[in-house]
Write an enzyme that holds these catalytic residues in place. Structure first.
Site, PDB file in Angstrom:
ATOM      1  N   THR A 140      -2.616  17.792  49.597  1.00 50.56           N
ATOM      2  CA  THR A 140      -2.209  19.175  49.371  1.00 50.56           C
ATOM      3  C   THR A 140      -0.713  19.293  49.085  1.00 50.56           C
ATOM      4  OG1 THR A 140      -1.805  19.603  51.717  1.00 50.56           O
ATOM      5  CG2 THR A 140      -4.029  20.003  50.895  1.00 50.56           C
ATOM      6  N   CYS A 141      -0.336  20.421  48.496  1.00 50.01           N
ATOM      7  CA  CYS A 141       1.072  20.642  48.172  1.00 50.01           C
ATOM      8  C   CYS A 141       1.778  21.289  49.358  1.00 50.01           C
ATOM      9  CB  CYS A 141       1.229  21.481  46.911  1.00 50.01           C
ATOM     10  SG  CYS A 141       0.121  22.873  46.760  1.00 50.01           S
ATOM     11  N   ASP A 142       1.801  20.556  50.468  1.00 52.50           N
ATOM     12  CA  ASP A 142       2.518  20.942  51.676  1.00 52.50           C
ATOM     13  C   ASP A 142       3.086  19.669  52.269  1.00 52.50           C
ATOM     14  OD1 ASP A 142       3.220  21.627  54.374  1.00 52.50           O
ATOM     15  OD2 ASP A 142       1.968  23.421  54.194  1.00 52.50           O
TER      16      ASP A 142
END
Length: 373
Positions: A320-322
């Site tokens: 994920t983009c975290d």
């Protein structure tokens, strides 16, 4: 019955969780042999999966629930409310009323506010008063947020005398994945003193809930459950002598952990400065939330490359983009030097707190799929 590797090999979209139901049953049998006189209450939150609950129901388990939703799930499976204990000490009035109307009569509490609500919305119910613990020795501590200190527990017991409730016993939780067996002895000793104080004040307590904490095997192995049971039973006999109360235990991780295997794929491999980053298609938000602070370290291998001649240290991260979605950076796993994108990764001992912890729709990702064998 197919093996885990046979299930992992087909072109099934990843990630997914495999649950070996026979292992759940074996865990239940071993636990019953280790604690023949204890009431076993499976912590539903660990693996709230219908086939798991049905296997345990058939094996004679009771159930520890934490929400009206878990109560409804069990009722839909035909499990009677008399076999449920509501262990969550944080409860809305509407939730108390709802589960009480469904037949729940056993609750845990650790605050005056909660006792007041229970008295109003669940009168005549039996109450466990939860003692806090330090959580020393646990990979996933549960201290501070839950439980009251010994003096506070005594105050709650005295307060309950003036309420339409039945003080039933004491409970505690030494922390999840507890490696120090002696932690049970410390809490049992405190509970014995509280039992005496309660009796002196005209409050005869009948039961002691030892909570969860029994471990499964991750990267670092743990002693067998029989060794834990021997120490715990010896502690009960030492402190309570011939007057051992009714005993309850609430296994969660122990019961489901080693029954689960996550199958994932390597999405990308990148060199960043001096580190090799391996990005999987599962991460913290897909079911591996217990890698927070690198607390739980799962055994991880690459399918078909289980015994490599050469390995390299890697940092493992999710898709994920975290930036929080980094699984292991301080503790570096050593994976095959010839690991490539598209490789299948096997994450073992992943049956507990994975499917139930996965986020819903973060980055559009669906919940973790489960396959039962």
């Amino acid at each position: 019955m197919p093996t885990i590797d046979e299930v992992a090999l087909p072109a099934r979209p990843t990630p997914f969780l495999i649950i070996e139901l026979a292992q759940v049953r074996r865990n239940m049998i071993a636990l019953r042999q280790a604690f023949p006189k204890a009431g076993i209450y499976f912590a539903v939150k660990a693996a709230p999966l219908d086939p798991v609950l049905q296997i345990l129901d058939a094996a004679g388990s009771n159930f520890d629930v934490a929400s009206p939703y878990e109560v409804d799930q069990l009722l839909a499976l035909g499990i009677a409310p008399a076999r449920m204990s509501y262990g969550n000490t944080i409860k809305k009035p509407t939730d108390i009323r709802y589960v009480y109307e469904k037949g729940i009569r056993l609750f845990a509490s650790d605050a005056v506010s909660d006792l007041t609500k229970l008295a109003e919305y669940a009168p005549q119910s039996k109450i466990f008063f939860r003692l806090n613990t330090e959580g020393v020795g646990a990979d996933w501590p549960l201290s501070r947020k839950f439980g009251a200190g010994p003096e506070e527990v005594l105050e709650l017991l005295l307060h309950s005398q003036h309420l339409p409730l039945t003080p039933y016993g004491l409970s505690f939780h030494v922390g999840s994945q507890q490696r120090e067996i002696s932690q049970w002895d410390r809490s049992i000793a405190i509970c014995k003193k509280l039992f005496q104080c309660a009796t002196e004040n005209g409050i005869p307590l009948r039961a002691l809930n030892l909570g969860g904490g029994l471990p499964t095997n991750y990267v670092l192995p743990t002693p067998p459950v029989a060794e834990y049971a021997k120490a715990i039973n010896n502690s009960l006999a030492f402190h309570f002598n011939e007057a051992i109360p009714e005993i309850l235990i609430e296994p969660g991780r122990y019961m489901a952990g080693n029954a689960g295997t996550i199958v994932a794929k390597v999405v990308m491999i990148a060199k960043r400065r001096d580190d090799i980053w391996v990005y999987l298609d599962i991460g913290k938000f897909g079911g591996l939330i217990e890698t927070i602070d690198e607390s739980i370290k799962y055994p991880i291998t690459v399918l078909g490359k289980e015994n490599p001649e050469k390995t390299i240290p890697v940092i493992l991260a999710g898709p994920t983009c975290d930036s929080m979605d980094t699984l292991y950076e301080k503790y570096q796993y050593h994976l095959p030097e010839n690991i490539t994108e598209g490789d299948t990764v096997i994450i073992r001992s992943a049956g507990a707190y994975t499917a139930s912890y996965c986020a819903v729709n973060f980055n559009g990702l669906p919940p973790l799929k489960t396959v039962f064998i």
